[in-house]
Design a protein around this motif. Sequence first.
Motif, PDB file in Angstrom:
ATOM      1  N   GLU A  14       0.891  -1.165   0.000  1.00 38.30           N
ATOM      2  CA  GLU A  14       0.000   0.000   0.000  1.00 38.30           C
ATOM      3  C   GLU A  14       0.923   1.207   0.000  1.00 38.30           C
ATOM      4  O   GLU A  14       1.743   1.369   0.911  1.00 38.30           O
ATOM      5  N   LYS A  16       1.992   5.097   0.214  1.00 41.72           N
ATOM      6  CA  LYS A  16       1.594   6.350   0.864  1.00 41.72           C
ATOM      7  C   LYS A  16       2.680   7.382   0.613  1.00 41.72           C
ATOM      8  O   LYS A  16       3.861   7.060   0.571  1.00 41.72           O
ATOM      9  N   SER A  26      -4.656   9.362   9.622  1.00 44.99           N
ATOM     10  CA  SER A  26      -5.890   9.474   8.839  1.00 44.99           C
ATOM     11  C   SER A  26      -5.665   9.053   7.383  1.00 44.99           C
ATOM     12  O   SER A  26      -6.625   8.785   6.660  1.00 44.99           O
ATOM     13  N   ASN A  27      -4.397   8.991   6.945  1.00 46.68           N
ATOM     14  CA  ASN A  27      -4.088   8.541   5.581  1.00 46.68           C
ATOM     15  C   ASN A  27      -4.109   7.020   5.448  1.00 46.68           C
ATOM     16  O   ASN A  27      -4.035   6.502   4.349  1.00 46.68           O
ATOM     17  N   LYS A  29      -6.302   3.892   5.933  1.00 51.23           N
ATOM     18  CA  LYS A  29      -7.671   3.450   6.147  1.00 51.23           C
ATOM     19  C   LYS A  29      -7.660   2.101   6.868  1.00 51.23           C
ATOM     20  O   LYS A  29      -6.798   1.260   6.635  1.00 51.23           O
ATOM     21  N   ASN A  30      -8.629   1.918   7.752  1.00 47.37           N
ATOM     22  CA  ASN A  30      -8.695   0.694   8.559  1.00 47.37           C
ATOM     23  C   ASN A  30      -8.779  -0.560   7.688  1.00 47.37           C
ATOM     24  O   ASN A  30      -8.133  -1.553   7.976  1.00 47.37           O
ATOM     25  N   ASN A  31      -9.568  -0.499   6.604  1.00 48.07           N
ATOM     26  CA  ASN A  31      -9.701  -1.692   5.758  1.00 48.07           C
ATOM     27  C   ASN A  31      -8.386  -2.024   5.038  1.00 48.07           C
ATOM     28  O   ASN A  31      -8.099  -3.180   4.766  1.00 48.07           O
ATOM     29  N   GLN A  32      -7.562  -1.014   4.747  1.00 50.92           N
ATOM     30  CA  GLN A  32      -6.247  -1.276   4.154  1.00 50.92           C
ATOM     31  C   GLN A  32      -5.368  -2.014   5.158  1.00 50.92           C
ATOM     32  O   GLN A  32      -4.732  -3.014   4.820  1.00 50.92           O
TER      33      GLN A  32
END
Length: 110
Positions: A14, A16, A26-27, A29-32
């Motif tokens: 992932e 970033k 906040s960048n 995401k929980n599902n990531q």
Amino acid sequence: MCHNPYSKETILMELKSTKQKSLPLSNIKNNQLVGLCNASTYEGVKAYFIINFREVEETYAIEAEKIKDFIENTDRKSIPIKWCRENGILIEQEKKKSRYRYNVDSFLLN
């Protein structure tokens, strides 16, 4: 996602990027986070967050589980670059000053 030909592992990433010296939580995401952590439990699969700190021109690969542990065990609102330097893998990078695009159609038609 990529396949590592050296170790025959599948690597999930992932990506970033931040201009600051820390990545706001906040960048992420929980599902990531959950998806990468779950995937890394399978044999032959590794999951990483790749974090690029543009201002200092440094990029780190950090295992998803380490990010999860950081979030669960701290009350910080961001991941500082210092922590990434201590817990991540520095990815070598080279900033290109110019890029070329070639029109191969004109070459092929001759």
